[in-house]
Write a protein that holds these residues in place. Sequence first.
Motif, PDB file in Angstrom:
ATOM      1  N   MET A   1       6.615  14.643   8.945  1.00 13.65           N
ATOM      2  CA  MET A   1       5.389  15.394   9.227  1.00 13.65           C
ATOM      3  C   MET A   1       5.729  16.623  10.090  1.00 13.65           C
ATOM      4  SD  MET A   1       1.878  14.000  10.978  1.00 13.65           S
ATOM      5  CE  MET A   1       2.512  13.854  12.641  1.00 13.65           C
ATOM      6  N   GLU A   2       5.196  17.792   9.716  1.00 16.03           N
ATOM      7  CA  GLU A   2       5.401  18.998  10.519  1.00 16.03           C
ATOM      8  C   GLU A   2       4.510  18.930  11.753  1.00 16.03           C
ATOM      9  OE1 GLU A   2       6.646  21.837  12.230  1.00 16.03           O
ATOM     10  OE2 GLU A   2       7.620  21.651  10.269  1.00 16.03           O
ATOM     11  N   ARG A   3       5.095  18.990  12.906  1.00 19.73           N
ATOM     12  CA  ARG A   3       4.301  18.802  14.118  1.00 19.73           C
ATOM     13  C   ARG A   3       4.088  20.093  14.884  1.00 19.73           C
ATOM     14  NH1 ARG A   3       6.646  13.298  16.606  1.00 19.73           N
ATOM     15  NH2 ARG A   3       4.492  12.919  17.129  1.00 19.73           N
ATOM     16  N   GLY A   4       4.682  21.201  14.419  1.00 21.49           N
ATOM     17  CA  GLY A   4       4.463  22.477  15.089  1.00 21.49           C
ATOM     18  C   GLY A   4       5.214  22.555  16.408  1.00 21.49           C
ATOM     19  N   VAL A   5       4.896  23.598  17.155  1.00 20.96           N
ATOM     20  CA  VAL A   5       5.584  23.834  18.429  1.00 20.96           C
ATOM     21  C   VAL A   5       5.160  22.766  19.437  1.00 20.96           C
ATOM     22  CG1 VAL A   5       5.906  25.517  20.283  1.00 20.96           C
ATOM     23  CG2 VAL A   5       5.492  26.296  17.927  1.00 20.96           C
ATOM     24  N   PRO A   6       6.117  22.151  20.124  1.00 22.78           N
ATOM     25  CA  PRO A   6       5.727  21.126  21.099  1.00 22.78           C
ATOM     26  C   PRO A   6       4.917  21.714  22.253  1.00 22.78           C
ATOM     27  CG  PRO A   6       8.128  21.406  21.066  1.00 22.78           C
ATOM     28  CD  PRO A   6       7.579  22.311  20.018  1.00 22.78           C
ATOM     29  N   VAL A   7       4.014  20.906  22.797  1.00 23.56           N
ATOM     30  CA  VAL A   7       3.255  21.320  23.990  1.00 23.56           C
ATOM     31  C   VAL A   7       4.213  21.433  25.174  1.00 23.56           C
ATOM     32  CG1 VAL A   7       1.575  20.470  25.689  1.00 23.56           C
ATOM     33  CG2 VAL A   7       1.046  20.387  23.252  1.00 23.56           C
ATOM     34  N   CYS A   8       5.162  20.517  25.187  1.00 24.48           N
ATOM     35  CA  CYS A   8       6.091  20.467  26.314  1.00 24.48           C
ATOM     36  C   CYS A   8       7.497  20.237  25.759  1.00 24.48           C
ATOM     37  CB  CYS A   8       5.658  19.319  27.234  1.00 24.48           C
ATOM     38  SG  CYS A   8       6.758  19.000  28.571  1.00 24.48           S
ATOM     39  N   ALA A   9       8.410  21.157  26.047  1.00 29.24           N
ATOM     40  CA  ALA A   9       9.779  21.030  25.541  1.00 29.24           C
ATOM     41  C   ALA A   9      10.739  21.090  26.722  1.00 29.24           C
ATOM     42  CB  ALA A   9      10.076  22.143  24.549  1.00 29.24           C
ATOM     43  N   VAL A  10      11.553  20.066  26.848  1.00 27.61           N
ATOM     44  CA  VAL A  10      12.534  19.999  27.933  1.00 27.61           C
ATOM     45  C   VAL A  10      13.919  20.067  27.302  1.00 27.61           C
ATOM     46  CG1 VAL A  10      13.449  18.536  29.794  1.00 27.61           C
ATOM     47  CG2 VAL A  10      10.988  18.581  29.346  1.00 27.61           C
ATOM     48  N   ARG A  11      14.778  20.925  27.843  1.00 30.30           N
ATOM     49  CA  ARG A  11      16.105  21.093  27.271  1.00 30.30           C
ATOM     50  C   ARG A  11      17.205  20.954  28.315  1.00 30.30           C
ATOM     51  NH1 ARG A  11      13.687  20.144  23.709  1.00 30.30           N
ATOM     52  NH2 ARG A  11      13.181  21.259  21.804  1.00 30.30           N
ATOM     53  N   ASP A  12      18.008  19.913  28.128  1.00 26.83           N
ATOM     54  CA  ASP A  12      19.227  19.728  28.908  1.00 26.83           C
ATOM     55  C   ASP A  12      19.012  19.916  30.419  1.00 26.83           C
ATOM     56  OD1 ASP A  12      21.784  18.903  28.947  1.00 26.83           O
ATOM     57  OD2 ASP A  12      22.668  20.861  28.544  1.00 26.83           O
ATOM     58  N   LEU A  13      18.006  19.253  30.923  1.00 26.57           N
ATOM     59  CA  LEU A  13      17.589  19.432  32.305  1.00 26.57           C
ATOM     60  C   LEU A  13      18.515  18.673  33.263  1.00 26.57           C
ATOM     61  CD1 LEU A  13      15.067  20.924  33.389  1.00 26.57           C
ATOM     62  CD2 LEU A  13      14.038  18.680  33.718  1.00 26.57           C
ATOM     63  N   VAL A  14      18.996  19.391  34.279  1.00 25.83           N
ATOM     64  CA  VAL A  14      19.882  18.768  35.265  1.00 25.83           C
ATOM     65  C   VAL A  14      19.336  19.040  36.664  1.00 25.83           C
ATOM     66  CG1 VAL A  14      22.197  18.798  36.296  1.00 25.83           C
ATOM     67  CG2 VAL A  14      21.934  18.962  33.801  1.00 25.83           C
ATOM     68  N   LYS A  15      19.247  17.969  37.467  1.00 16.64           N
ATOM     69  CA  LYS A  15      18.850  18.122  38.868  1.00 16.64           C
ATOM     70  C   LYS A  15      19.644  17.140  39.718  1.00 16.64           C
ATOM     71  CE  LYS A  15      16.730  19.224  42.547  1.00 16.64           C
ATOM     72  NZ  LYS A  15      16.794  20.601  43.087  1.00 16.64           N
ATOM     73  N   THR A  16      20.391  17.675  40.680  1.00 18.74           N
ATOM     74  CA  THR A  16      21.145  16.810  41.590  1.00 18.74           C
ATOM     75  C   THR A  16      20.600  16.988  42.995  1.00 18.74           C
ATOM     76  OG1 THR A  16      23.123  17.061  40.226  1.00 18.74           O
ATOM     77  CG2 THR A  16      23.460  16.253  42.456  1.00 18.74           C
ATOM     78  N   VAL A  42       7.305  16.917  23.610  1.00 15.30           N
ATOM     79  CA  VAL A  42       6.034  16.188  23.588  1.00 15.30           C
ATOM     80  C   VAL A  42       5.054  17.017  22.765  1.00 15.30           C
ATOM     81  CG1 VAL A  42       4.197  15.168  24.968  1.00 15.30           C
ATOM     82  CG2 VAL A  42       6.523  15.289  25.895  1.00 15.30           C
ATOM     83  N   HIS A  43       4.375  16.372  21.803  1.00 13.11           N
ATOM     84  CA  HIS A  43       3.528  17.106  20.866  1.00 13.11           C
ATOM     85  C   HIS A  43       2.055  17.005  21.234  1.00 13.11           C
ATOM     86  CE1 HIS A  43       6.894  18.010  18.259  1.00 13.11           C
ATOM     87  NE2 HIS A  43       7.331  16.800  18.584  1.00 13.11           N
ATOM     88  N   ARG A  44       1.288  17.919  20.673  1.00  9.59           N
ATOM     89  CA  ARG A  44      -0.137  18.014  20.997  1.00  9.59           C
ATOM     90  C   ARG A  44      -0.848  16.686  20.694  1.00  9.59           C
ATOM     91  NH1 ARG A  44      -5.168  19.832  18.758  1.00  9.59           N
ATOM     92  NH2 ARG A  44      -6.354  20.820  20.436  1.00  9.59           N
ATOM     93  N   GLY A  45      -1.646  16.229  21.646  1.00  8.25           N
ATOM     94  CA  GLY A  45      -2.442  15.025  21.450  1.00  8.25           C
ATOM     95  C   GLY A  45      -1.689  13.733  21.660  1.00  8.25           C
ATOM     96  N   GLU A  46      -0.403  13.830  22.002  1.00  2.59           N
ATOM     97  CA  GLU A  46       0.366  12.591  22.217  1.00  2.59           C
ATOM     98  C   GLU A  46       0.124  12.019  23.615  1.00  2.59           C
ATOM     99  OE1 GLU A  46       4.594  11.934  20.111  1.00  2.59           O
ATOM    100  OE2 GLU A  46       4.590  13.530  21.574  1.00  2.59           O
ATOM    101  N   ILE A  47       0.190  10.694  23.711  1.00  4.33           N
ATOM    102  CA  ILE A  47       0.338  10.061  25.019  1.00  4.33           C
ATOM    103  C   ILE A  47       1.795   9.619  25.074  1.00  4.33           C
ATOM    104  CG2 ILE A  47      -0.411   8.238  26.584  1.00  4.33           C
ATOM    105  CD1 ILE A  47      -3.111   8.315  25.334  1.00  4.33           C
ATOM    106  N   PHE A  48       2.547  10.364  25.853  1.00  8.04           N
ATOM    107  CA  PHE A  48       4.002  10.228  25.854  1.00  8.04           C
ATOM    108  C   PHE A  48       4.436   9.583  27.164  1.00  8.04           C
ATOM    109  CE2 PHE A  48       8.337  11.527  26.519  1.00  8.04           C
ATOM    110  CZ  PHE A  48       8.888  11.527  25.250  1.00  8.04           C
TER     111      PHE A  48
END
Length: 329
Positions: A1-16, A42-48
């Motif tokens: 299913m095509e879900r379009g652009v995510p509402v929230c996109a996290v990429r390779d996040l690093v925090k020390t 995370v896509h629109r309307g999801e409970i993630f």
Amino acid sequence: MERGVPVCAVRDLVKTYPAMRGRRGAAQAPAVRASDGITLDVHRGEIFGLLGPNGAGKSTLVRQLTGLLRPDSGGISVLGHDLVRHPERAARLLGYLGQESTALDEMTVALAVETTGRLRGLGAREARAERDAVIDELGLADLTGRALKKLSGGQRRLACFATALIGERPLLVLDEPTTGMDPVARRAVWAAVDRRRAERGVTVVLVTHNVLEAESVLDRVAVIDRGRVIACDTPGGLKEMVSDEVRLELVWRDRPPLDVPEVAALEAAAHVSGRRWTLRLPADRARSAVAAVTAGPAFAALDDFTLATPSLEDVYLALGGRAEGLVKA
Ligand SMILES: Nc1ncnc2c1ncn2[C@@H]1O[C@H](COP(=O)(O)OP(=O)(O)OP(=O)(O)O)[C@@H](O)[C@H]1O
């Protein structure tokens, strides 16, 4: 299913978090890599959901999502906005319920909700109208005149949830929203979330370490352990990973009778927590294990046992997670 652009996109996040120095420069606490290369959409309307035990890195991740904590590296995009570059935009895009609420503690419930609405750009009349609607919706009407700090833990959590809802943001980030709530309050929370999703396609990122809640409310779950996403799927999809296994729990009265060879053989496969052994076994092995422990000296040493189909907790254990911090109520 095509879900379009995510509402929230996290990429390779690093925090020390840096090491803390003790007296005379001696190391008191070592550095902690609380986000260790996290990538998720995370896509629109999801409970993630973000599921994991204490200290897994869930709050660190959501505090970065909400612009409150700066990552060392990696990307966060919410509704097309780069929140690493522009963390101040988060307030316009999302409603956040953190683990603590001290900033609003002196205010009454009504004032806390209304003030949050004003801070989110509502006009005076609009803020009052939304305040009344949200307070009504969550069943808080009897508490409106009470200061937050004078409420019980669960009531206070519900009032803080009301502040996260006012201003109707398209993304809600909720860090263990139902902690300390009774079943009525929990139901009010999930009904409010569902209504916003159905009516306006609101998206929810939810931190939990309650596996039962995760199974019932989440569309998808990222299982977090030691700052990493160790699996991400629907609760059903995750459970299929272990569907050929059953969970056997044995509770011993005192010490397990390791002189019984069948019991000794089970020990290697058991996750041991005090007197409780948890085993994930193929169905036929589970059957023979039950036969062995419900006979003779093993049975005399047994306090209780249960056999169950797999839960998210089993998935979590199968993935190598630590189960101690997961809640099952
Ligand atoms: N301000 C801080 N300074 C140093 N270390 C921190 C800080 N905040 C969190 N940590 C450490 O980072 C790791 C991740 O913590 P975090 O609070 O993100 O976990 P969590 O999954 O939200 O846990 P919980 O379920 O207990 O809320 C832990 O090892 C924690 O001790």
